[in-house]
Design a protein around this motif. Sequence first.
Motif, PDB file in Angstrom:
ATOM      1  N   LEU A   1      58.050 -19.637  -8.111  1.00  0.00           N
ATOM      2  CA  LEU A   1      57.911 -19.376  -9.322  1.00  0.00           C
ATOM      3  C   LEU A   1      56.735 -18.344  -9.353  1.00  0.00           C
ATOM      4  CD1 LEU A   1      59.209 -19.052 -12.206  1.00  0.00           C
ATOM      5  CD2 LEU A   1      58.071 -21.320 -12.785  1.00  0.00           C
ATOM      6  N   ILE A   2      55.681 -19.122  -8.552  1.00  0.00           N
ATOM      7  CA  ILE A   2      54.355 -18.316  -8.498  1.00  0.00           C
ATOM      8  C   ILE A   2      54.184 -18.074  -6.957  1.00  0.00           C
ATOM      9  CG2 ILE A   2      53.303 -19.346 -10.478  1.00  0.00           C
ATOM     10  CD1 ILE A   2      52.161 -21.545  -8.539  1.00  0.00           C
ATOM     11  N   SER A   3      53.214 -17.032  -6.757  1.00  0.00           N
ATOM     12  CA  SER A   3      52.946 -16.737  -5.465  1.00  0.00           C
ATOM     13  C   SER A   3      52.199 -17.658  -4.823  1.00  0.00           C
ATOM     14  CB  SER A   3      52.522 -15.149  -5.549  1.00  0.00           C
ATOM     15  OG  SER A   3      51.135 -15.305  -6.072  1.00  0.00           O
ATOM     16  N   ASP A   4      51.846 -17.330  -3.577  1.00  0.00           N
ATOM     17  CA  ASP A   4      50.909 -18.135  -2.769  1.00  0.00           C
ATOM     18  C   ASP A   4      49.514 -17.965  -3.288  1.00  0.00           C
ATOM     19  OD1 ASP A   4      52.970 -19.072  -1.002  1.00  0.00           O
ATOM     20  OD2 ASP A   4      52.574 -17.417   0.636  1.00  0.00           O
ATOM     21  N   VAL A   5      49.160 -16.912  -3.523  1.00  0.00           N
ATOM     22  CA  VAL A   5      47.870 -16.413  -4.087  1.00  0.00           C
ATOM     23  C   VAL A   5      47.594 -16.971  -5.565  1.00  0.00           C
ATOM     24  CG1 VAL A   5      46.185 -14.569  -5.089  1.00  0.00           C
ATOM     25  CG2 VAL A   5      47.515 -14.268  -2.833  1.00  0.00           C
ATOM     26  N   GLY A   6      48.737 -17.049  -6.427  1.00  0.00           N
ATOM     27  CA  GLY A   6      48.582 -17.467  -7.700  1.00  0.00           C
ATOM     28  C   GLY A   6      48.551 -18.992  -7.423  1.00  0.00           C
ATOM     29  N   HIS A   7      48.970 -19.654  -6.703  1.00  0.00           N
ATOM     30  CA  HIS A   7      49.086 -21.191  -6.406  1.00  0.00           C
ATOM     31  C   HIS A   7      47.682 -21.444  -5.828  1.00  0.00           C
ATOM     32  CE1 HIS A   7      49.554 -24.711  -3.698  1.00  0.00           C
ATOM     33  NE2 HIS A   7      50.332 -25.077  -4.608  1.00  0.00           N
ATOM     34  N   ARG A   8      47.268 -20.780  -4.809  1.00  0.00           N
ATOM     35  CA  ARG A   8      45.755 -20.952  -4.398  1.00  0.00           C
ATOM     36  C   ARG A   8      44.850 -20.925  -5.512  1.00  0.00           C
ATOM     37  NH1 ARG A   8      47.334 -18.157   0.284  1.00  0.00           N
ATOM     38  NH2 ARG A   8      46.291 -16.458  -0.170  1.00  0.00           N
ATOM     39  N   HIS A   9      45.063 -19.913  -6.289  1.00  0.00           N
ATOM     40  CA  HIS A   9      43.894 -19.930  -7.678  1.00  0.00           C
ATOM     41  C   HIS A   9      44.190 -20.969  -8.442  1.00  0.00           C
ATOM     42  CE1 HIS A   9      42.325 -16.054  -6.541  1.00  0.00           C
ATOM     43  NE2 HIS A   9      43.398 -15.433  -6.598  1.00  0.00           N
ATOM     44  N   LEU A  10      45.217 -21.420  -8.853  1.00  0.00           N
ATOM     45  CA  LEU A  10      45.646 -22.454  -9.722  1.00  0.00           C
ATOM     46  C   LEU A  10      44.983 -23.812  -9.058  1.00  0.00           C
ATOM     47  CD1 LEU A  10      48.992 -21.369 -11.496  1.00  0.00           C
ATOM     48  CD2 LEU A  10      46.547 -21.286 -12.381  1.00  0.00           C
ATOM     49  N   VAL A  11      45.477 -24.106  -7.867  1.00  0.00           N
ATOM     50  CA  VAL A  11      44.894 -25.434  -7.350  1.00  0.00           C
ATOM     51  C   VAL A  11      43.431 -25.286  -7.260  1.00  0.00           C
ATOM     52  CG1 VAL A  11      44.837 -26.318  -5.055  1.00  0.00           C
ATOM     53  CG2 VAL A  11      46.834 -25.773  -5.971  1.00  0.00           C
ATOM     54  N   HIS A  12      42.702 -24.227  -7.018  1.00  0.00           N
ATOM     55  CA  HIS A  12      41.349 -24.046  -7.019  1.00  0.00           C
ATOM     56  C   HIS A  12      40.560 -24.516  -8.385  1.00  0.00           C
ATOM     57  CE1 HIS A  12      37.272 -23.244  -5.480  1.00  0.00           C
ATOM     58  NE2 HIS A  12      37.214 -22.412  -6.451  1.00  0.00           N
ATOM     59  N   ILE A  13      41.099 -23.992  -9.312  1.00  0.00           N
ATOM     60  CA  ILE A  13      40.852 -23.891 -10.693  1.00  0.00           C
ATOM     61  C   ILE A  13      40.843 -25.445 -11.018  1.00  0.00           C
ATOM     62  CG2 ILE A  13      41.113 -23.505 -13.094  1.00  0.00           C
ATOM     63  CD1 ILE A  13      41.955 -20.611 -11.677  1.00  0.00           C
ATOM     64  N   ASN A  14      42.204 -26.014 -10.894  1.00  0.00           N
ATOM     65  CA  ASN A  14      42.342 -27.394 -11.319  1.00  0.00           C
ATOM     66  C   ASN A  14      41.432 -28.407 -10.486  1.00  0.00           C
ATOM     67  OD1 ASN A  14      43.886 -29.308 -12.742  1.00  0.00           O
ATOM     68  ND2 ASN A  14      45.071 -29.879 -10.925  1.00  0.00           N
ATOM     69  N   TYR A  15      41.166 -27.945  -9.388  1.00  0.00           N
ATOM     70  CA  TYR A  15      40.064 -28.814  -8.431  1.00  0.00           C
ATOM     71  C   TYR A  15      38.831 -28.875  -9.188  1.00  0.00           C
ATOM     72  CZ  TYR A  15      36.951 -30.469  -5.063  1.00  0.00           C
ATOM     73  OH  TYR A  15      35.949 -31.004  -4.149  1.00  0.00           O
TER      74      TYR A  15
ATOM     75  N   ASP B   1      49.132 -31.803 -13.921  1.00  0.00           N
ATOM     76  CA  ASP B   1      49.045 -30.394 -13.908  1.00  0.00           C
ATOM     77  C   ASP B   1      49.262 -29.852 -12.131  1.00  0.00           C
ATOM     78  OD1 ASP B   1      48.715 -30.255 -16.354  1.00  0.00           O
ATOM     79  OD2 ASP B   1      46.607 -29.841 -16.209  1.00  0.00           O
ATOM     80  N   SER B   2      48.663 -30.783 -11.258  1.00  0.00           N
ATOM     81  CA  SER B   2      48.751 -30.509  -9.831  1.00  0.00           C
ATOM     82  C   SER B   2      50.316 -30.633  -9.495  1.00  0.00           C
ATOM     83  CB  SER B   2      47.957 -31.460  -9.090  1.00  0.00           C
ATOM     84  OG  SER B   2      48.498 -32.997  -9.269  1.00  0.00           O
ATOM     85  N   ASP B   3      50.959 -31.250 -10.076  1.00  0.00           N
ATOM     86  CA  ASP B   3      52.477 -31.610  -9.485  1.00  0.00           C
ATOM     87  C   ASP B   3      53.348 -30.202 -10.151  1.00  0.00           C
ATOM     88  OD1 ASP B   3      51.797 -33.730  -8.133  1.00  0.00           O
ATOM     89  OD2 ASP B   3      52.805 -35.068  -9.737  1.00  0.00           O
ATOM     90  N   LEU B   4      53.007 -29.860 -11.388  1.00  0.00           N
ATOM     91  CA  LEU B   4      53.405 -28.756 -12.044  1.00  0.00           C
ATOM     92  C   LEU B   4      53.238 -27.386 -10.983  1.00  0.00           C
ATOM     93  CD1 LEU B   4      55.009 -27.492 -14.344  1.00  0.00           C
ATOM     94  CD2 LEU B   4      52.524 -27.131 -15.347  1.00  0.00           C
ATOM     95  N   ILE B   5      52.007 -27.362 -10.769  1.00  0.00           N
ATOM     96  CA  ILE B   5      51.568 -26.330  -9.920  1.00  0.00           C
ATOM     97  C   ILE B   5      52.338 -26.005  -8.647  1.00  0.00           C
ATOM     98  CG2 ILE B   5      49.436 -25.116  -8.916  1.00  0.00           C
ATOM     99  CD1 ILE B   5      48.080 -26.195 -11.102  1.00  0.00           C
ATOM    100  N   ASN B   6      52.243 -27.339  -7.896  1.00  0.00           N
ATOM    101  CA  ASN B   6      52.983 -27.369  -6.638  1.00  0.00           C
ATOM    102  C   ASN B   6      54.444 -27.178  -6.592  1.00  0.00           C
ATOM    103  OD1 ASN B   6      50.481 -27.729  -5.441  1.00  0.00           O
ATOM    104  ND2 ASN B   6      50.624 -29.833  -5.429  1.00  0.00           N
ATOM    105  N   GLY B   7      54.987 -27.769  -7.684  1.00  0.00           N
ATOM    106  CA  GLY B   7      56.357 -27.513  -7.836  1.00  0.00           C
ATOM    107  C   GLY B   7      56.654 -25.948  -8.364  1.00  0.00           C
ATOM    108  N   ALA B   8      55.951 -25.335  -9.032  1.00  0.00           N
ATOM    109  CA  ALA B   8      56.133 -24.012  -9.361  1.00  0.00           C
ATOM    110  C   ALA B   8      56.057 -23.005  -8.171  1.00  0.00           C
ATOM    111  CB  ALA B   8      55.249 -23.433 -10.408  1.00  0.00           C
ATOM    112  N   LYS B   9      55.148 -23.370  -7.135  1.00  0.00           N
ATOM    113  CA  LYS B   9      55.145 -22.953  -5.756  1.00  0.00           C
ATOM    114  C   LYS B   9      56.065 -23.150  -5.272  1.00  0.00           C
ATOM    115  CE  LYS B   9      53.483 -21.137  -1.990  1.00  0.00           C
ATOM    116  NZ  LYS B   9      54.643 -20.792  -1.279  1.00  0.00           N
ATOM    117  N   GLU B  10      56.762 -24.041  -5.067  1.00  0.00           N
ATOM    118  CA  GLU B  10      57.686 -24.798  -4.286  1.00  0.00           C
ATOM    119  C   GLU B  10      59.211 -23.851  -4.392  1.00  0.00           C
ATOM    120  OE1 GLU B  10      59.566 -26.709  -1.010  1.00  0.00           O
ATOM    121  OE2 GLU B  10      57.553 -26.917  -1.611  1.00  0.00           O
ATOM    122  N   ILE B  11      59.388 -23.915  -5.734  1.00  0.00           N
ATOM    123  CA  ILE B  11      60.730 -23.112  -5.958  1.00  0.00           C
ATOM    124  C   ILE B  11      60.358 -21.618  -6.367  1.00  0.00           C
ATOM    125  CG2 ILE B  11      61.471 -25.033  -7.412  1.00  0.00           C
ATOM    126  CD1 ILE B  11      60.930 -23.680 -10.120  1.00  0.00           C
TER     127      ILE B  11
END
Length: 161
Positions: free
Chosen positions: A144-158, A132-142
């Motif tokens: 596909l998700i915003s910086d804020v969305g990325h931070r939220h998903l990373v935090h929730i995953n953590y 999941d963490s790689d999926l989230i980071n990859g989606a941010k990299e391309i």
Amino acid sequence: MSTELQTQENNYPAQLTNFEKGLVTFLENHNLPTTGIFVGVEERLRVFSNVDYVIKQLDPEMTTKSVYLAKFLAASASGLFDASLNYLWDETILQLRKRVAQFDLEYFYDNTVGGDKRKSFRSEEDLVKLPDSDLINGAKEIELISDVGHRHLVHINYMRN
């Protein structure tokens, strides 16, 4: 509490209370703990009072296939919020995988999976092998998700782990 939640046909407070009583009786009959298992009915009703608004924001074609969203609501109705949050997470990751697959899968894999490991990622089916963490980071990299969305998903995953 909205009047819609208390109509004769859909008396959700009474239905949820009766459902919980049945579960508690079942657990007691099997000598299992019953204290601290279920979230209160009032909190469950808060979830249900927001469901209509949230689901109206979604594509109807998507909701008919949202098994994890249905499981989220079933677990919420049962008062098992910890389980319901896991189902909501599963739905989020499933939808993110679908969006990655619709975007540009090769580009995503090229930016997300490095080295020899990249050879084993070719199709949409391979997305499930990605943590999941790689999926989230990859989606941010391309993007596909915003910086804020990325931070939220990373935090929730953590927090989940």
